[in-house]
Motif scaffolding. Structure first.
Motif, PDB file in Angstrom:
ATOM      1  N   PHE A   1     -26.478  19.889  25.024  1.00 53.01           N
ATOM      2  CA  PHE A   1     -27.214  19.717  23.889  1.00 53.01           C
ATOM      3  C   PHE A   1     -26.361  19.196  22.919  1.00 53.01           C
ATOM      4  O   PHE A   1     -25.072  19.167  22.719  1.00 53.01           O
ATOM      5  CB  PHE A   1     -27.711  21.155  23.513  1.00 53.01           C
ATOM      6  N   ASP A   2     -27.073  18.258  22.068  1.00 52.36           N
ATOM      7  CA  ASP A   2     -26.196  17.476  21.482  1.00 52.36           C
ATOM      8  C   ASP A   2     -25.856  18.356  19.944  1.00 52.36           C
ATOM      9  O   ASP A   2     -24.743  18.147  19.170  1.00 52.36           O
ATOM     10  CB  ASP A   2     -26.840  16.180  20.584  1.00 52.36           C
ATOM     11  N   PHE A   3     -26.436  19.366  19.499  1.00 55.16           N
ATOM     12  CA  PHE A   3     -26.410  20.251  18.349  1.00 55.16           C
ATOM     13  C   PHE A   3     -26.629  21.628  18.781  1.00 55.16           C
ATOM     14  O   PHE A   3     -27.720  21.937  19.350  1.00 55.16           O
ATOM     15  CB  PHE A   3     -27.237  19.846  17.222  1.00 55.16           C
ATOM     16  N   ILE A   4     -25.553  22.504  18.543  1.00 51.70           N
ATOM     17  CA  ILE A   4     -25.923  23.664  18.704  1.00 51.70           C
ATOM     18  C   ILE A   4     -25.538  24.810  17.438  1.00 51.70           C
ATOM     19  O   ILE A   4     -24.627  24.432  16.793  1.00 51.70           O
ATOM     20  CB  ILE A   4     -24.787  24.362  19.881  1.00 51.70           C
ATOM     21  N   TYR A   5     -26.417  25.459  17.153  1.00 51.79           N
ATOM     22  CA  TYR A   5     -26.613  26.107  15.904  1.00 51.79           C
ATOM     23  C   TYR A   5     -26.671  27.528  16.129  1.00 51.79           C
ATOM     24  O   TYR A   5     -27.174  28.249  17.010  1.00 51.79           O
ATOM     25  CB  TYR A   5     -28.125  25.721  15.074  1.00 51.79           C
TER      26      TYR A   5
ATOM     27  N   ASP B   1     -33.152  11.943  21.249  1.00 50.09           N
ATOM     28  CA  ASP B   1     -34.146  12.491  22.473  1.00 50.09           C
ATOM     29  C   ASP B   1     -33.415  13.647  22.977  1.00 50.09           C
ATOM     30  O   ASP B   1     -33.692  14.398  23.858  1.00 50.09           O
ATOM     31  CB  ASP B   1     -34.625  11.532  23.390  1.00 50.09           C
ATOM     32  N   VAL B   2     -32.145  14.160  22.611  1.00 51.70           N
ATOM     33  CA  VAL B   2     -31.424  15.337  23.096  1.00 51.70           C
ATOM     34  C   VAL B   2     -31.843  16.475  22.089  1.00 51.70           C
ATOM     35  O   VAL B   2     -32.084  16.431  21.089  1.00 51.70           O
ATOM     36  CB  VAL B   2     -29.941  14.947  23.139  1.00 51.70           C
ATOM     37  N   TYR B   3     -31.944  17.792  23.132  1.00 46.19           N
ATOM     38  CA  TYR B   3     -32.250  18.826  22.423  1.00 46.19           C
ATOM     39  C   TYR B   3     -31.248  19.417  21.204  1.00 46.19           C
ATOM     40  O   TYR B   3     -30.086  19.092  21.428  1.00 46.19           O
ATOM     41  CB  TYR B   3     -32.658  19.881  23.263  1.00 46.19           C
ATOM     42  N   LYS B   4     -31.732  20.178  20.332  1.00 50.09           N
ATOM     43  CA  LYS B   4     -31.130  21.036  19.589  1.00 50.09           C
ATOM     44  C   LYS B   4     -31.062  22.505  20.270  1.00 50.09           C
ATOM     45  O   LYS B   4     -32.359  22.619  20.587  1.00 50.09           O
ATOM     46  CB  LYS B   4     -31.583  21.139  18.142  1.00 50.09           C
ATOM     47  N   ARG B   5     -30.096  23.107  19.904  1.00 48.08           N
ATOM     48  CA  ARG B   5     -30.024  24.571  20.502  1.00 48.08           C
ATOM     49  C   ARG B   5     -29.921  25.512  19.445  1.00 48.08           C
ATOM     50  O   ARG B   5     -28.871  25.322  18.927  1.00 48.08           O
ATOM     51  CB  ARG B   5     -29.350  24.586  21.750  1.00 48.08           C
TER      52      ARG B   5
END
Length: 272
Positions: free
Chosen positions: A78-82, A5-9
């Motif tokens: 954010f758990d994942f940053i792209y 439930d943590v956002y991706k950015r």
């Protein structure tokens, strides 16, 4: 199990490829459709936001102007940053670009130290390498810029053959559409291999192809160490206007077709 439930950015910066930015979002949307179908409308889904260096609209490489949801000044985790890729127009242009992204590099380092996973696609791997986080760690990049990457970042353990690499919460995806491979990797990590395979089938992504080597340019300015392969490369490079038959090509090189294929596979990993 459901998605985190943590956002991706997604990092939105001037000149980034639009498809490289939005491609993973499309994959996450398809993943959400499968999750809802299997677990119901109340299931936890993938969520994402775009982030820019500062408020306002950002123009992508194709001329489309987008406005990010937030900027790097926010204090959200954010758990994942792209990091999407961009059009590489030479080192002078890249150096100027990096000057404008200096605050982004600092922000990426701080996010990684706070346990965020960072992923980069294609030329976006250059931005990640600029942070120094890839030093001493394995990475990949777009195959046609391998020499430039190696020269600029000699301390990175580069495997340009790989479609995807991951070490210490740092993920690199190879050339252009490898962003789909990266997205499927995240879906598998956070939900399941089964969901990732469902998404791959939905989007017609060939997950069995995990190397960039079939797409490498064999007509490199660097000659092969095998004299037959080097001679063949030179001949092909000077006869690009005609059709090439492997049997006739082998005859011109003074070897059998089987020998020519074997030596190409040994030296380059592919057939002529």
């Amino acid at each position: 199990s459901a998605a985190s439930d943590v956002y991706k950015r997604q990092v939105l910066y001037k000149g980034c490829y639009l498809s490289s930015l939005t491609g993973p979002v499309d994959a996450f949307q398809i993943a959400n459709s499968h999750i809802k179908a299997q677990l119901g409308k109340d299931a936890v889904l993938f969520e994402w936001k775009t982030v820019s260096l500062e408020p306002g609209t950002i123009e992508t490489s194709g001329g489309f102007s987008l406005q990010a949801d937030t900027n790097i000044g926010c204090d959200e985790h954010f758990d994942f940053i792209y990091i999407p890729g961009f059009l590489f127009e030479g080192l002078a242009h890249f150096d100027k670009m990096m000057d404008s992204l200096s605050t982004l590099k600092d922000w990426l380092i701080q996010c990684w130290k706070k346990k965020s996973t960072i992923g980069a696609n294609c030329t976006g791997t250059f931005i990640l390498a600029e942070t120094g986080l890839l030093d001493g760690r394995k990475a990949t990049t777009t195959w046609w810029l391998e020499k430039t990457f190696r020269h600029r970042y000699p301390h990175v353990i580069l495997n340009s053959q790989a479609m995807l690499t991951e070490q210490d919460n740092l993920i690199c995806a190879g050339t252009m559409t490898a962003y789909f491979n990266l997205a499927l990797h995240i879906i598998e990590k956070q939900v399941s291999e089964e969901l990732a395979m469902q998404c791959a089938k939905t989007m017609l992504i060939n997950t069995s192809e995990n190397a960039q080597s079939p797409y490498h340019n064999l007509l490199s300015t660097t000659s092969s160490s095998d004299p037959v392969v080097a001679k063949t490369q030179y001949w092909i490079n000077n006869h690009l206007d005609i059709n090439v038959d492997q049997v006739r090509l082998a005859e011109k090189m003074g070897v059998s077709q089987r020998t020519l294929i074997r030596r190409f596979k040994t030296e380059l990993g592919v057939t002529p």
